[in-house]
Enzyme design. Structure first.
Site, PDB file in Angstrom:
ATOM      1  N   HIS A   1      -2.615  -2.790  -6.036  1.00 42.52           N
ATOM      2  CA  HIS A   1      -3.056  -2.436  -4.687  1.00 42.52           C
ATOM      3  C   HIS A   1      -4.576  -2.538  -4.549  1.00 42.52           C
ATOM      4  CE1 HIS A   1      -3.478   0.777  -1.349  1.00 42.52           C
ATOM      5  NE2 HIS A   1      -3.379  -0.418  -0.836  1.00 42.52           N
TER       6      HIS A   1
ATOM      7  N   SER B   1       0.833  -1.206   0.000  1.00 43.91           N
ATOM      8  CA  SER B   1       0.000   0.000   0.000  1.00 43.91           C
ATOM      9  C   SER B   1       0.858   1.242   0.000  1.00 43.91           C
ATOM     10  CB  SER B   1      -0.897  -0.003   1.230  1.00 43.91           C
ATOM     11  OG  SER B   1      -0.151  -0.254   2.389  1.00 43.91           O
TER      12      SER B   1
ATOM     13  N   ASN C   1      -4.187   5.988  -0.411  1.00 45.65           N
ATOM     14  CA  ASN C   1      -3.587   6.101   0.924  1.00 45.65           C
ATOM     15  C   ASN C   1      -2.950   7.464   1.158  1.00 45.65           C
ATOM     16  OD1 ASN C   1      -4.373   3.710   2.032  1.00 45.65           O
ATOM     17  ND2 ASN C   1      -2.527   2.592   1.461  1.00 45.65           N
TER      18      ASN C   1
ATOM     19  N   GLU D   1      -5.481  -0.189  -7.545  1.00 46.39           N
ATOM     20  CA  GLU D   1      -4.506   0.741  -8.122  1.00 46.39           C
ATOM     21  C   GLU D   1      -3.418  -0.098  -8.799  1.00 46.39           C
ATOM     22  OE1 GLU D   1      -4.740   4.381  -4.840  1.00 46.39           O
ATOM     23  OE2 GLU D   1      -3.194   2.873  -4.620  1.00 46.39           O
TER      24      GLU D   1
HETATM   25  N1  3HC Z   1     -17.427 -10.235   2.254  1.00 46.71           N
HETATM   26  C1  3HC Z   1     -18.768 -10.288   2.077  1.00 46.71           C
HETATM   27  N2  3HC Z   1     -19.623  -9.481   2.731  1.00 46.71           N
HETATM   28  C2  3HC Z   1     -19.102  -8.592   3.613  1.00 46.71           C
HETATM   29  C3  3HC Z   1     -17.717  -8.472   3.824  1.00 46.71           C
HETATM   30  C4  3HC Z   1     -16.862  -9.356   3.117  1.00 46.71           C
HETATM   31  N3  3HC Z   1     -15.543  -9.334   3.287  1.00 46.71           N
HETATM   32  N4  3HC Z   1     -17.498  -7.496   4.741  1.00 46.71           N
HETATM   33  C5  3HC Z   1     -18.700  -6.999   5.092  1.00 46.71           C
HETATM   34  N5  3HC Z   1     -19.671  -7.659   4.418  1.00 46.71           N
HETATM   35  C6  3HC Z   1     -21.118  -7.492   4.517  1.00 46.71           C
HETATM   36  C7  3HC Z   1     -21.570  -7.058   5.907  1.00 46.71           C
HETATM   37  O1  3HC Z   1     -21.628  -8.148   6.796  1.00 46.71           O
HETATM   38  C8  3HC Z   1     -22.948  -6.468   5.619  1.00 46.71           C
HETATM   39  O2  3HC Z   1     -23.858  -7.536   5.586  1.00 46.71           O
HETATM   40  P1  3HC Z   1     -25.285  -7.428   6.349  1.00 46.71           P
HETATM   41  O3  3HC Z   1     -26.061  -6.429   5.538  1.00 46.71           O
HETATM   42  O4  3HC Z   1     -25.838  -8.807   6.250  1.00 46.71           O
HETATM   43  O5  3HC Z   1     -25.009  -6.975   7.743  1.00 46.71           O
HETATM   44  C9  3HC Z   1     -22.792  -5.910   4.186  1.00 46.71           C
HETATM   45  O6  3HC Z   1     -21.527  -6.417   3.676  1.00 46.71           O
HETATM   46  C10 3HC Z   1     -22.779  -4.397   4.057  1.00 46.71           C
HETATM   47  O7  3HC Z   1     -22.291  -3.799   5.184  1.00 46.71           O
HETATM   48  P2  3HC Z   1     -22.910  -2.468   5.838  1.00 46.71           P
HETATM   49  O8  3HC Z   1     -24.386  -2.484   5.933  1.00 46.71           O
HETATM   50  O9  3HC Z   1     -22.173  -2.287   7.111  1.00 46.71           O
HETATM   51  O10 3HC Z   1     -22.703  -1.363   4.799  1.00 46.71           O
HETATM   52  P3  3HC Z   1     -21.921  -0.472   3.862  1.00 46.71           P
HETATM   53  O11 3HC Z   1     -22.893  -0.142   2.821  1.00 46.71           O
HETATM   54  O12 3HC Z   1     -21.291   0.666   4.621  1.00 46.71           O
HETATM   55  O13 3HC Z   1     -20.736  -1.316   3.163  1.00 46.71           O
HETATM   56  C11 3HC Z   1     -18.348  -1.229   3.208  1.00 46.71           C
HETATM   57  C12 3HC Z   1     -19.616  -1.779   3.857  1.00 46.71           C
HETATM   58  C13 3HC Z   1     -18.272  -1.712   1.768  1.00 46.71           C
HETATM   59  C14 3HC Z   1     -17.181  -1.790   4.006  1.00 46.71           C
HETATM   60  C15 3HC Z   1     -18.422   0.343   3.233  1.00 46.71           C
HETATM   61  O14 3HC Z   1     -18.693   0.796   4.524  1.00 46.71           O
HETATM   62  C16 3HC Z   1     -17.158   0.998   2.751  1.00 46.71           C
HETATM   63  O15 3HC Z   1     -16.938   1.181   1.566  1.00 46.71           O
HETATM   64  N6  3HC Z   1     -16.294   1.433   3.723  1.00 46.71           N
HETATM   65  C17 3HC Z   1     -15.046   2.066   3.405  1.00 46.71           C
HETATM   66  C18 3HC Z   1     -13.993   1.037   3.246  1.00 46.71           C
HETATM   67  C19 3HC Z   1     -12.690   1.649   2.800  1.00 46.71           C
HETATM   68  O16 3HC Z   1     -12.499   2.840   2.756  1.00 46.71           O
HETATM   69  N7  3HC Z   1     -11.757   0.767   2.469  1.00 46.71           N
HETATM   70  C20 3HC Z   1     -10.443   1.192   2.071  1.00 46.71           C
HETATM   71  C21 3HC Z   1      -9.562   1.385   3.246  1.00 46.71           C
HETATM   72  S1  3HC Z   1      -7.922   1.830   2.745  1.00 46.71           S
HETATM   73  C22 3HC Z   1      -7.256   0.392   2.226  1.00 46.71           C
HETATM   74  O17 3HC Z   1      -7.832  -0.654   2.259  1.00 46.71           O
HETATM   75  C23 3HC Z   1      -5.884   0.473   1.688  1.00 46.71           C
HETATM   76  C24 3HC Z   1      -4.912  -0.203   2.554  1.00 46.71           C
HETATM   77  O18 3HC Z   1      -3.702  -0.227   1.846  1.00 46.71           O
HETATM   78  C25 3HC Z   1      -4.691   0.512   3.857  1.00 46.71           C
END
Ligand code: 3HC
Length: 383
Positions: free
Chosen positions: A144, A123, A195, A156
């Protein structure tokens, strides 16, 4: 090298990212080996894959029969030599420490077949430098993924200094084949695109909390409901893992001190092993290590103006555009697909007033130094 020659994939590292990458690759029909140094890590990863597939079945995105076939396409293996046998593409997702990557690539190079292409899910670490550790810098690229790889549509693609153009084409095609959307990061800069925006925000959110003396849930509610993020920043940091955030901070700051103003709280949480959701405690406390959300409300959001958080995000975003790392269009695409932003970042800047955002940065720069000095792109931004 071409996409059609890729059949077998080996994913190194079965943590949050590795197991998700293995799953999405298997979902695209690839035969996958998931490798880690201990069987117990692999057992946990396979459990997580099973849980994720069952969620997708529950939401009718997959049939149970398909989920079973996907699961069967993933073979967990501890022995590295065996794990690399016949691999067309290696995707490395081991922890973000250059010393560890060096060790891993030295070992991988001694076993990998000549045909194996190398991709790193790093990352933050420099692709060119990692590629130079291997026997094939021309066939080495950054791929990424975002957490959770099963749900986030962005990857990415970061070429290193010696990466072959056909490797870039292969990587862009591979990302599409696994159902994701690629964004090309044109320069191998600290934090790449997402990031570079995300990690400094975690620190800024802590500074805001100190300066303004408000609860974390108030800042998080404001970020979610007034900046159109899907999660609050503290919530997202816990979800990503404070170990990931801390290591990314160290690497990014050592590569370019202008990119981040580190707050000691992140290192403190890391040292205390309060790593977020996975350990049951980070900024917030959790019941277990299962997916859990923080209760954030519009009412709480109305009590806080998150302009300083927005200003830091916009300033790093502006830096990426003015330095030719990506276009504004690709930046917005990356933030939408990689962080789930529901509205373009620069549209939110306009909502708050670009001149207010620039003024906020200038005020912060006067008090806290050059990290906050506004980028010229932002200063000139008129929408
Ligand atoms: N596989 C399948 N389903 C999953 C899952 C997975 N790995 N993780 C979560 N879910 C499910 C949940 O259990 C939930 O199911 P439910 O409705 O039965 O409870 C469903 O997905 C949706 O979850 P939420 O209702 O909590 O709703 P959201 O609409 O907010 O979606 C999310 C969840 C997609 C995680 C959203 O909140 C999101 O986009 N968050 C931001 C994540 C982000 O920014 N990621 C990047 C971080 S930076 C990075 O990764 C880079 C690294 O290098 C640091």
């Amino acid at each position: 090298m071409s996409l059609s020659t890729i059949n077998k994939i080996t994913v190194l590292g079965s943590g949050v990212m590795g197991h998700g990458i293995a799953q999405v690759s298997a979902m695209a029909g690839y035969s996958v080996v998931l490798r880690d140094i201990e069987q117990s890590f692999l057992d946990k990863a396979m459990e997580k894959i099973k849980w994720s597939l069952s969620k997708l079945v529950e939401k009718q995105k997959l049939s149970q029969a398909d989920a079973d076939k996907i699961f069967a396409r993933i073979t967990p293996i501890v022995d590295l030599k065996q794990a690399l046998r016949g691999a067309d593409l290696l995707i490395e997702a081991v922890p973000e420490e250059m010393s560890l990557k060096k060790k891993v690539y030295t070992e991988v190079d001694s076993f990998a077949e000549v045909k194996t292409l190398y991709a790193s899910n790093t990352s933050t670490l420099p692709i060119t430098e990692m590629a130079a550790l291997t026997s094939r810098p021309d066939r080495f690229i950054g791929l990424h993924f975002f957490n959770p790889p099963q749900l986030m549509p962005l990857v990415e693609v970061i070429p290193g200094g010696k990466t072959n153009n056909s490797m870039v084409d292969m990587a862009m095609g591979f990302v599409q084949k696994v159902g994701k959307q690629p964004v090309l990061c044109k320069k191998d800069v600290a934090g790449f695109i997402v990031n570079r925006v995300f990690i400094p925000l975690v620190h800024e959110a802590v500074f805001c909390q100190e300066r303004d003396n408000v609860p974390m849930t108030t800042i998080d509610s404001a970020v979610k409901f007034r900046m159109s993020f899907p999660m609050g920043i503290f919530e997202l940091a816990d979800y990503t893992g404070l170990d990931v955030v801390h290591k990314a901070t160290v690497e990014m700051h050592s590569r370019d001190s202008k990119v981040i103003r580190p707050h000691p709280k992140i290192k403190q949480l890391f040292d205390e092993k309060s790593l977020g959701q996975k350990t049951g405690k980070g900024f917030y406390e959790y019941k277990g290590d299962k997916y859990e959300r923080i209760n954030l409300t519009e009412q709480e959001a109305s009590r806080y103006n998150p302009i300083a958080v927005l200003a830091v995000a916009a300033n790093n975003a502006a830096w990426l555009i003015s330095n030719g790392v990506c276009s504004k269009q690709d930046l917005e695409k990356a933030l939408k697909l990689g962080m789930g932003l529901k509205k373009e970042l620069f549209a939110t800047v306009q909502d708050f007033g670009a001149s207010n955002v620039v003024k906020t940065l200038r005020d912060l720069a006067a008090r806290h130094g050059p990290f906050y000095e506004p980028d010229q792109y932002l200063v000139n931004y008129r929408g």
